[in-house]
Design a protein around this motif. Structure first.
Motif: not given
Length: 431
Positions: A191-197
């Protein structure tokens, strides 16, 4: 806005999206790259870095890496890879495809369009579930980053050099941990990686590059058709000049269970920021300690036997020279004194035209091969885009060949010791 410089052209496609191309019939392969450029975000360094591993492995259309590899195989063995770059206050992540030019396709396939389709699919249509990336691919990406960081920690010369960099840059906005820290990597979630993306996709400046022998119009039109319908809120990032202070010399000693000590020193070059002066600083660093016939190698290592390894490198973005050595602990003071003595020799002009010509020969050898590969051409012009300075390789050769001893001495005279980092073994009396 359009820039047309010799064989290189850069055009604006749509809002903060640019397309650059360089065509040369000698290439049999093309290279299609998409770079996302944005202001660096230190808190999200690890989340940003892991995207370079996740996005190239799968997408909504190709939910497994096996399917991605199968598609690459169908494209005559095309290969995909990723890239991460931090330059001054700008960060970039890039994805590129190397593929056979259309004219060599057996059945007249339009490989360029197919490669655009695949690259756009991987970058802009990722595999998402439960509000995040695929859990397995995220964990694999985290492991890759962890191994990269740990390999740097285990390489003691590199570890000492990075610790010295932290000292040099502690008062300026420079991020040297492009993969993030081990704790940041451990905290990555799908989730954190996707929010950054999502933030990067929404705000990044997009640079598309096509290098090869094919038709850039096919790639440009395909990219434009896919990007112009996307609603984004892109933001330009203006490069900031970085000035590193040097009012006093910082010193730090650390201990580890090692038998070979490491001494790293950071020197600030208080010089003009113009291109030619920076090139003279590159020359100064190479004659000082960046070549096999450099002063540090010939005198500190060979003549005085004060170190097992020594080398100097100049950082163009920050005007800093780093000297890294592997030494015996007992030689620490002598090695530092000897390094400073060699700097004084550079300031006194104690080097000859043969030394300068060796650097020119090395530079020209590299530059003459730069256009032999699509990757070399892209690397050259990507840096030109970052610097907003579109000089050709021929012009670079002219600048290299114009550098004089006076210019090099002037850089040396304005080079100042700023930080000294020493890594020694435990229970040692050496300070």
């Amino acid at each position: 806005m359009s820039i047309n410089y010799k064989q290189f052209t850069r055009e604006k496609l749509c809002d903060n999206t640019f397309f650059s191309y360089y065509v040369d019939d000698k290439f049999k392969f093309n290279r299609l790259s998409i770079y996302l450029s944005f202001k660096e975000d230190k808190e999200n360094t690890a989340n940003t870095a892991v995207l370079t591993e996740i996005l190239k492995k799968s997408s909504a259309k190709y939910p497994t890496n096996t399917l991605v590899q199968k598609e690459l195989y169908n494209l005559y063995g095309a290969d995909i890879d990723s890239y991460i770059l931090q330059y001054k206050n700008r960060q970039m992540i890039g994805f590129f495809l190397n593929y056979l030019d259309d004219r060599f396709a057996i059945n007249n396939e339009n490989l360029t369009e197919d490669c655009v389709e695949l690259l756009m699919e991987l970058i802009f249509n990722p595999l998402i579930s439960d509000g995040g990336f695929d859990k397995t691919e995220t964990e694999v990406g985290k492991e890759v980053l962890k191994e990269l960081v740990e390999s740097e920690i285990n390489d003691k010369i590199l570890f000492a050099s990075r610790q010295c960099k932290r000292m040099v840059y502690e008062d300026v906005d420079v991020n040297i941990d492009i993969y993030g820290s081990l704790s940041q990597i451990a905290d990555i979630t799908p989730q954190s990686a996707y929010e950054c993306y999502k933030k990067i996709i929404d705000t990044a400046q997009i640079e598309v590059m096509f290098i090869g022998s094919g038709s850039p119009d096919i790639a440009k039109n395909s990219i434009l058709n896919k990007l112009e319908s996307k609603v984004r809120h892109s933001q330009s990032v203006e490069l900031k000049e970085i000035t590193v202070p040097y009012s006093y010399v910082k010193r730090k000693t650390e201990e580890q269970n090692i038998t070979q000590a490491n001494l790293s020193m950071g020197f600030v070059c208080d010089i003009k920021k113009d291109y030619v002066t920076k090139k003279a600083a590159n020359f100064m660093a190479k004659i000082f300690g960046g070549m096999p016939n450099s002063k540090l190698f010939k005198n500190v290592r060979e003549k005085e036997s004060l170190c097992y390894y020594c080398g100097a490198s100049y950082k163009n973005a920050t005007n800093v020279i780093f000297v890294d050595t592997a030494i015996e602990e007992k030689n620490k003071e002598q090695a530092e004194t000897s390094i400073l003595r060699e700097l004084q020799a550079m300031q006194n002009g104690e080097f000859g035209e043969d030394d300068i010509n060796c650097v020119k020969l090395a530079y020209n050898s590299v530059l003459s091969r730069m256009t032999d590969s699509v990757g070399g051409v892209e690397n050259w012009y990507l840096m030109r885009i970052l610097e907003d300075d579109y000089i050709t390789i021929k012009q670079e050769m002219d600048i290299v060949n114009s550098i004089t001893k006076e210019q090099i001495v002037n850089v040396a005279k304005n080079t100042h010791l700023q930080s000294v980092y020493f890594l020694k073994g435990r229970d040692s009396n050496v300070k």
